[in-house]
Design an enzyme around this catalytic site. Structure first.
Site, PDB file in Angstrom:
ATOM      1  N   ARG A 102      72.120  33.601 -48.908  1.00  0.00           N
ATOM      2  CA  ARG A 102      72.168  34.694 -49.881  1.00  0.00           C
ATOM      3  C   ARG A 102      73.598  35.059 -50.272  1.00  0.00           C
ATOM      4  O   ARG A 102      73.838  35.524 -51.391  1.00  0.00           O
ATOM      5  CB  ARG A 102      71.433  35.923 -49.337  1.00  0.00           C
ATOM      6  CG  ARG A 102      69.931  35.717 -49.406  1.00  0.00           C
ATOM      7  CD  ARG A 102      69.161  36.911 -48.925  1.00  0.00           C
ATOM      8  NE  ARG A 102      67.761  36.770 -49.301  1.00  0.00           N
ATOM      9  CZ  ARG A 102      66.776  37.472 -48.779  1.00  0.00           C
ATOM     10  NH1 ARG A 102      67.022  38.373 -47.834  1.00  0.00           N
ATOM     11  NH2 ARG A 102      65.537  37.285 -49.181  1.00  0.00           N
ATOM     12  N   LYS A 153      52.496  36.539 -43.976  1.00  0.00           N
ATOM     13  CA  LYS A 153      52.109  37.777 -44.676  1.00  0.00           C
ATOM     14  C   LYS A 153      50.878  37.501 -45.518  1.00  0.00           C
ATOM     15  O   LYS A 153      50.945  37.388 -46.743  1.00  0.00           O
ATOM     16  CB  LYS A 153      53.251  38.264 -45.546  1.00  0.00           C
ATOM     17  CG  LYS A 153      54.468  38.694 -44.742  1.00  0.00           C
ATOM     18  CD  LYS A 153      55.573  39.117 -45.681  1.00  0.00           C
ATOM     19  CE  LYS A 153      56.888  39.285 -44.962  1.00  0.00           C
ATOM     20  NZ  LYS A 153      58.022  39.130 -45.902  1.00  0.00           N
ATOM     21  N   GLY A 183      61.857  34.089 -48.228  1.00  0.00           N
ATOM     22  CA  GLY A 183      63.031  34.059 -47.370  1.00  0.00           C
ATOM     23  C   GLY A 183      62.906  33.065 -46.236  1.00  0.00           C
ATOM     24  O   GLY A 183      63.823  32.280 -45.966  1.00  0.00           O
ATOM     25  N   GLY A 200      59.617  38.538 -51.764  1.00  0.00           N
ATOM     26  CA  GLY A 200      58.696  39.550 -52.280  1.00  0.00           C
ATOM     27  C   GLY A 200      58.790  39.683 -53.794  1.00  0.00           C
ATOM     28  O   GLY A 200      57.780  39.807 -54.489  1.00  0.00           O
TER      29      GLY A 200
HETATM   30  P1  ADP Z   1      58.259  33.697 -46.526  1.00  0.00           P
HETATM   31  O1  ADP Z   1      59.379  34.539 -45.983  1.00  0.00           O
HETATM   32  O2  ADP Z   1      58.683  32.304 -46.848  1.00  0.00           O
HETATM   33  O3  ADP Z   1      57.570  34.370 -47.681  1.00  0.00           O
HETATM   34  P2  ADP Z   1      56.437  34.708 -44.519  1.00  0.00           P
HETATM   35  O4  ADP Z   1      57.399  35.801 -44.273  1.00  0.00           O
HETATM   36  O5  ADP Z   1      55.124  35.059 -45.097  1.00  0.00           O
HETATM   37  O6  ADP Z   1      57.149  33.554 -45.400  1.00  0.00           O
HETATM   38  O7  ADP Z   1      56.095  33.948 -43.181  1.00  0.00           O
HETATM   39  C1  ADP Z   1      57.052  33.250 -42.430  1.00  0.00           C
HETATM   40  C2  ADP Z   1      56.620  33.152 -41.014  1.00  0.00           C
HETATM   41  O8  ADP Z   1      55.299  32.644 -40.927  1.00  0.00           O
HETATM   42  C3  ADP Z   1      57.469  32.228 -40.195  1.00  0.00           C
HETATM   43  O9  ADP Z   1      58.273  32.991 -39.333  1.00  0.00           O
HETATM   44  C4  ADP Z   1      56.466  31.373 -39.444  1.00  0.00           C
HETATM   45  O10 ADP Z   1      56.755  31.250 -38.068  1.00  0.00           O
HETATM   46  C5  ADP Z   1      55.170  32.128 -39.648  1.00  0.00           C
HETATM   47  N1  ADP Z   1      53.981  31.279 -39.512  1.00  0.00           N
HETATM   48  C6  ADP Z   1      53.713  30.123 -40.145  1.00  0.00           C
HETATM   49  N2  ADP Z   1      52.548  29.595 -39.709  1.00  0.00           N
HETATM   50  C7  ADP Z   1      52.068  30.447 -38.781  1.00  0.00           C
HETATM   51  C8  ADP Z   1      50.914  30.441 -37.931  1.00  0.00           C
HETATM   52  N3  ADP Z   1      50.039  29.446 -37.972  1.00  0.00           N
HETATM   53  N4  ADP Z   1      50.765  31.475 -37.088  1.00  0.00           N
HETATM   54  C9  ADP Z   1      51.660  32.469 -37.040  1.00  0.00           C
HETATM   55  N5  ADP Z   1      52.767  32.536 -37.797  1.00  0.00           N
HETATM   56  C10 ADP Z   1      52.978  31.527 -38.655  1.00  0.00           C
HETATM   57 MG    MG Z   2      59.380  36.248 -44.703  1.00  0.00          MG
END
Ligand code: ADP
Ligand code: MG
Length: 394
Positions: free
Chosen positions: A37, A189, A347, A371
């Protein structure tokens, strides 16, 4: 109305410009673990400095409780920014010079206050002594916060290069995207991301479901998911999407195999299992799904490389633990092979491609705003863009 860009501010020589960046980088024991960033903020800062402006950089970092908290100080960020810019960067209220970084905006509760008057008063304080405002923190444009919304009304304001670039790419994902168009969703999320499905369903050809959200899809199909991440209250929503997808002729692809573990840990005992038989391993009903399986990873990769437009948000598994990173790695690799536009949003997804060793230039675009890009794709109104003159097409 269209977005006001930097050139609308006129000559900036000798003028002081406040720049809102999103320097909310991950820190571990005071050390920056991913400076993506900070790097993303450089083009705008360099452009302003080249134009002869002096720059005050403002940002938030983490979620301090509206009061100073050393753990969330921007001091290490200011130091890194100085290295990357190759110039002296001052820090704190007393600092002077061509580039100054102010302390974390969220050390003051008015930054995120619900009260517009309080936010306005804070914005006026931030604006004191400045001639113009450049908004470039794409990761916060979905927030009505003092430094995002009110500050843009207090000073002559425009969008920086990062916001303009992000918006350009997101518009390509929503207006007439080249087909086939595939969206890959994962991460943790779950309910946040289901909203994107709602808006994108009529626009995409395929939707690939991985990460933590896949278990809500498996549960919606009646399969047991052990102790995997599950948002049971979202099952009816997921069922509705499945029905609508069928009516629209959209392919929703749910994994056929999953890597399950005995515990949520880097060194947990694990095994690959059919997605409809998660509780059939020796871990029984304690099994936790932590990655998509290798067959699924291959079929996702095929769908991705055969597409002309791909948007990916959310890791396919818990990539922070190397044994559960394979699915995320395969998907990231496939995105680098797309003959068309490939966009990584989120992120953690952006951090994943960097920590897994993929050069940023191998993707069409890596969004700095998780987001914000999701809300854009959901078709929501983004106050931080509207205040800069941008209007969504209705
Ligand atoms: P982003 O920031 O790319 O939008 P999120 O914040 O929604 O993504 O999610 C990221 C997190 O999701 C990572 O820290 C990862 O460890 C977690 N994750 C991915 N697959 C699983 C799973 N099967 N169970 C629990 N957590 C998971
Ligand atoms: Mg995230």
């Amino acid at each position: 109305m269209t977005l006001r860009t930097l050139d609308t501010l006129g000559s900036l020589a000798g003028r002081r410009v406040v720049v809102r960046c999103d320097l909310n980088v991950p820190l571990k024991d005071g050390t920056i673990t991913d400076d993506g960033r900070i790097r993303a903020s450089l083009p705008t800062l360099n452009r302003l400095l080249d134009a002869g402006a002096t720059v005050t950089v403002v940002s938030h970092l983490g979620r301090p409780d509206g009061a100073p908290d050393e753990r969330y100080s921007l001091r290490p960020v200011a130091a890194r920014l100085g290295e990357l810019l190759g110039r002296e960067v001052g820090f704190g209220p007393e600092a002077a010079g061509d580039v100054v970084v102010r302390e974390n905006l969220r050390f003051d509760p008015r930054e995120t206050s619900k009260d517009a008057g309080e936010r306005r008063a804070y914005a006026e304080e931030i604006a004191a002594g400045a001639d113009a405002f450049v908004s470039d923190g794409f990761g916060v444009v979905h927030r009505k916060q003092a430094s995002v919304y009110e500050l843009a009304q207090v000073l002559p304001s425009a969008a920086g290069l990062l916001i303009a670039g992000e918006l350009g790419v997101l518009e390509r994902l929503t207006r007439d995207p080249a087909k086939p168009y595939t969206v890959v969703l994962g991460g943790s999320k779950v309910s946040d991301k289901l909203g994107v499905i709602d808006h994108l369903l009529p626009r995409v050809d395929s939707l690939l479901i991985g990460g933590g959200m896949l278990f809500t899809f498996l549960a919606a199909a009646g399969h047991p998911v052990g102790k995997s991440l599950l948002e049971a209250d979202q099952i009816p929503v997921v069922r509705d999407y499945l029905t609508r997808a069928e009516q629209l002729g959209v392919r929703i692809v749910v994994p056929t195999d999953v890597v399950v573990a005995a515990a949520f840990a880097a060194d947990a005992d694990h095994e690959t299992v059919a997605a409809d038989a998660i509780e059939s391993t020796r871990f029984g009903a304690d099994a936790i799904g932590l990655d998509i399986g290798p067959d699924t990873a291959e079929s996702f990769a095929r769908a991705i490389t055969g597409s002309r437009t791909v948007f990916w948000n959310g890791p396919m598994g818990v990539f922070e633990f190397p044994v559960f990173a394979a699915g995320t790695k395969r998907v990231a690799e496939a995105l680098t092979e797309v003959d068309g536009l490939s966009v990584v949003g989120g992120g953690d997804s952006a951090a994943a491609v960097r920590t897994l060793g993929f050069g940023e230039d191998r993707f069409g675009h890596i969004s700095t705003g998780g987001g914000a890009s999701l809300e854009f794709l959901e078709g929501k109104r983004l106050p931080g863009l509207e205040v800069l003159g941008w209007e969504a097409e209705s």
